[in-house]
Design a protein around this motif. Structure first.
Motif, mmCIF file in Angstrom:
data_model
loop_
_atom_site.group_PDB
_atom_site.id
_atom_site.type_symbol
_atom_site.label_atom_id
_atom_site.label_comp_id
_atom_site.label_asym_id
_atom_site.label_seq_id
_atom_site.Cartn_x
_atom_site.Cartn_y
_atom_site.Cartn_z
ATOM 1 N N LEU A 117 0.838 -1.194 0.000
ATOM 2 C CA LEU A 117 0.000 0.000 0.000
ATOM 3 C C LEU A 117 0.876 1.249 0.000
ATOM 4 C CD1 LEU A 117 -2.748 1.414 0.177
ATOM 5 C CD2 LEU A 117 -2.545 1.251 2.667
ATOM 6 N N CYS A 118 1.900 1.260 0.826
ATOM 7 C CA CYS A 118 2.803 2.413 0.890
ATOM 8 C C CYS A 118 3.517 2.623 -0.443
ATOM 9 C CB CYS A 118 3.818 2.230 2.015
ATOM 10 S SG CYS A 118 3.093 2.203 3.665
ATOM 11 N N ILE A 119 4.032 1.555 -1.021
ATOM 12 C CA ILE A 119 4.746 1.663 -2.295
ATOM 13 C C ILE A 119 3.799 2.143 -3.389
ATOM 14 C CG2 ILE A 119 5.872 0.326 -4.122
ATOM 15 C CD1 ILE A 119 7.154 -1.374 -1.868
ATOM 16 N N LYS A 120 2.616 1.544 -3.459
ATOM 17 C CA LYS A 120 1.661 1.948 -4.496
ATOM 18 C C LYS A 120 1.179 3.372 -4.284
ATOM 19 C CE LYS A 120 0.217 -2.616 -5.877
ATOM 20 N NZ LYS A 120 -0.875 -3.471 -6.263
ATOM 21 N N SER A 121 1.057 3.789 -3.050
ATOM 22 C CA SER A 121 0.661 5.156 -2.761
ATOM 23 C C SER A 121 1.695 6.143 -3.303
ATOM 24 C CB SER A 121 0.486 5.349 -1.259
ATOM 25 O OG SER A 121 0.210 6.692 -0.960
ATOM 26 N N LEU A 122 2.960 5.871 -3.045
ATOM 27 C CA LEU A 122 4.025 6.741 -3.563
ATOM 28 C C LEU A 122 4.102 6.695 -5.087
ATOM 29 C CD1 LEU A 122 7.010 6.397 -1.095
ATOM 30 C CD2 LEU A 122 5.451 8.301 -1.398
ATOM 31 N N MET A 123 3.958 5.503 -5.633
ATOM 32 C CA MET A 123 4.008 5.373 -7.098
ATOM 33 C C MET A 123 2.861 6.131 -7.751
ATOM 34 S SD MET A 123 5.149 1.402 -7.608
ATOM 35 C CE MET A 123 4.485 1.373 -9.236
ATOM 36 N N SER A 124 1.688 6.105 -7.127
ATOM 37 C CA SER A 124 0.537 6.776 -7.718
ATOM 38 C C SER A 124 0.726 8.288 -7.747
ATOM 39 C CB SER A 124 -0.742 6.409 -6.965
ATOM 40 O OG SER A 124 -0.768 7.009 -5.687
ATOM 41 N N ASP A 125 1.558 8.813 -6.847
ATOM 42 C CA ASP A 125 1.839 10.250 -6.849
ATOM 43 C C ASP A 125 2.531 10.685 -8.126
ATOM 44 O OD1 ASP A 125 0.743 10.584 -4.348
ATOM 45 O OD2 ASP A 125 2.665 10.564 -3.287
ATOM 46 N N SER A 126 3.376 9.826 -8.667
ATOM 47 C CA SER A 126 4.161 10.218 -9.829
ATOM 48 C C SER A 126 3.770 9.527 -11.127
ATOM 49 C CB SER A 126 5.646 9.971 -9.561
ATOM 50 O OG SER A 126 5.862 8.603 -9.326
ATOM 51 N N ALA A 127 3.058 8.411 -11.038
ATOM 52 C CA ALA A 127 2.778 7.634 -12.248
ATOM 53 C C ALA A 127 1.588 8.159 -13.044
ATOM 54 C CB ALA A 127 2.542 6.171 -11.889
ATOM 55 N N GLY A 128 0.704 8.912 -12.417
ATOM 56 C CA GLY A 128 -0.452 9.427 -13.131
ATOM 57 C C GLY A 128 -1.416 8.335 -13.573
ATOM 58 N N LEU A 129 -1.572 7.314 -12.759
ATOM 59 C CA LEU A 129 -2.480 6.222 -13.091
ATOM 60 C C LEU A 129 -3.927 6.702 -12.967
ATOM 61 C CD1 LEU A 129 -0.790 3.405 -10.994
ATOM 62 C CD2 LEU A 129 -0.594 3.764 -13.443
ATOM 63 N N PRO A 130 -4.797 6.307 -13.884
ATOM 64 C CA PRO A 130 -6.197 6.721 -13.760
ATOM 65 C C PRO A 130 -6.967 5.885 -12.733
ATOM 66 C CG PRO A 130 -5.887 5.457 -15.770
ATOM 67 C CD PRO A 130 -4.525 5.636 -15.150
ATOM 68 N N THR A 131 -6.585 4.625 -12.581
ATOM 69 C CA THR A 131 -7.303 3.714 -11.690
ATOM 70 C C THR A 131 -6.321 2.737 -11.069
ATOM 71 O OG1 THR A 131 -9.243 3.792 -13.131
ATOM 72 C CG2 THR A 131 -9.155 1.979 -11.564
ATOM 73 N N ILE A 132 -6.601 2.354 -9.830
ATOM 74 C CA ILE A 132 -5.824 1.300 -9.194
ATOM 75 C C ILE A 132 -6.805 0.394 -8.454
ATOM 76 C CG2 ILE A 132 -5.317 2.522 -7.047
ATOM 77 C CD1 ILE A 132 -2.438 1.304 -7.291
ATOM 78 N N ILE A 133 -6.543 -0.895 -8.494
ATOM 79 C CA ILE A 133 -7.411 -1.877 -7.863
ATOM 80 C C ILE A 133 -6.646 -2.550 -6.728
ATOM 81 C CG2 ILE A 133 -8.733 -4.001 -8.178
ATOM 82 C CD1 ILE A 133 -8.993 -3.173 -11.168
ATOM 83 N N PHE A 134 -7.234 -2.520 -5.542
ATOM 84 C CA PHE A 134 -6.665 -3.200 -4.393
ATOM 85 C C PHE A 134 -7.556 -4.382 -4.055
ATOM 86 C CE2 PHE A 134 -5.111 1.183 -3.116
ATOM 87 C CZ PHE A 134 -3.807 0.941 -3.481
#
Length: 176
Positions: A117-134
């Motif tokens: 969750l922490c890694i994906k949270s940081l990645m989402s800050d810079s990756a500009g992903l439109p959607t993420i599924i957990f």
């Protein structure tokens, strides 16, 4: 006509050495260009590893792993891959005195979920992903930690669409 064909074939065969030499020079030039790009990528990775690990360590404390030791190790592979010339390893320890080891060897299910969750949270800050599924990113947690996990997911949802599968009411109640 046959003599001309045979002559052309002989000329072509004799030119193979020159053609091979030219192709080898071209391959070497392309290898040098690729090596330059790989070196830049390695340098950028190296510069970002410590800040990335520090941010992850801070977030891990927020989600209930106060003694987390998280590091990223970069080592040269010696050859080109689709992802550069580096081997990247995530090292982790949840205990104060334990040495960080490969995540797959030491992280429990709950620790791994929070770490991801922490890694994906940081990645989402810079990756500009439109959607993420957990899919049960909150497994192995409960109570106040589940509340904190939910808050991280809420912050992420300000920048992107989140689809979150959970069994925890603390996390589910934050959904919209």
């Amino acid at each position: 006509e046959l003599r001309n064909k045979i002559g052309d074939s002989i000329t072509e065969i004799n030119a193979y050495d020159d053609t091979l030499e030219n192709l080898q020079k071209e391959a070497e030039q392309k290898r040098l260009v690729t090596a330059g790009f790989a070196a830049k990528l390695s340098h950028r990775r190296h510069a970002s590893l410590a800040p990335f690990a520090q941010k992850i360590s801070v977030m891990l404390r927020q989600v209930g792993i106060p003694n987390a030791n998280f590091r990223v190790e970069q080592s040269p592979l010696g050859d080109f891959t689709d992802h550069g010339t580096d081997k990247i390893r995530f090292l982790f320890s949840a205990n104060k005195k334990a040495q960080a080891q490969d995540i797959s060897k030491v992280a429990s299910g709950g620790e791994l979920s929070r770490l991801m969750l922490c890694i994906k949270s940081l990645m989402s800050d810079s990756a500009g992903l439109p959607t993420i599924i957990f899919d049960e990113i909150d497994s192995g947690v409960s109570g106040e930690i589940a509340e904190r996990v939910g808050n991280i997911i809420i912050r992420m949802s300000e920048r992107m669409q989140i689809i979150n599968i959970t069994h925890l009411p603390q996390v589910a109640s934050k959904g919209k």
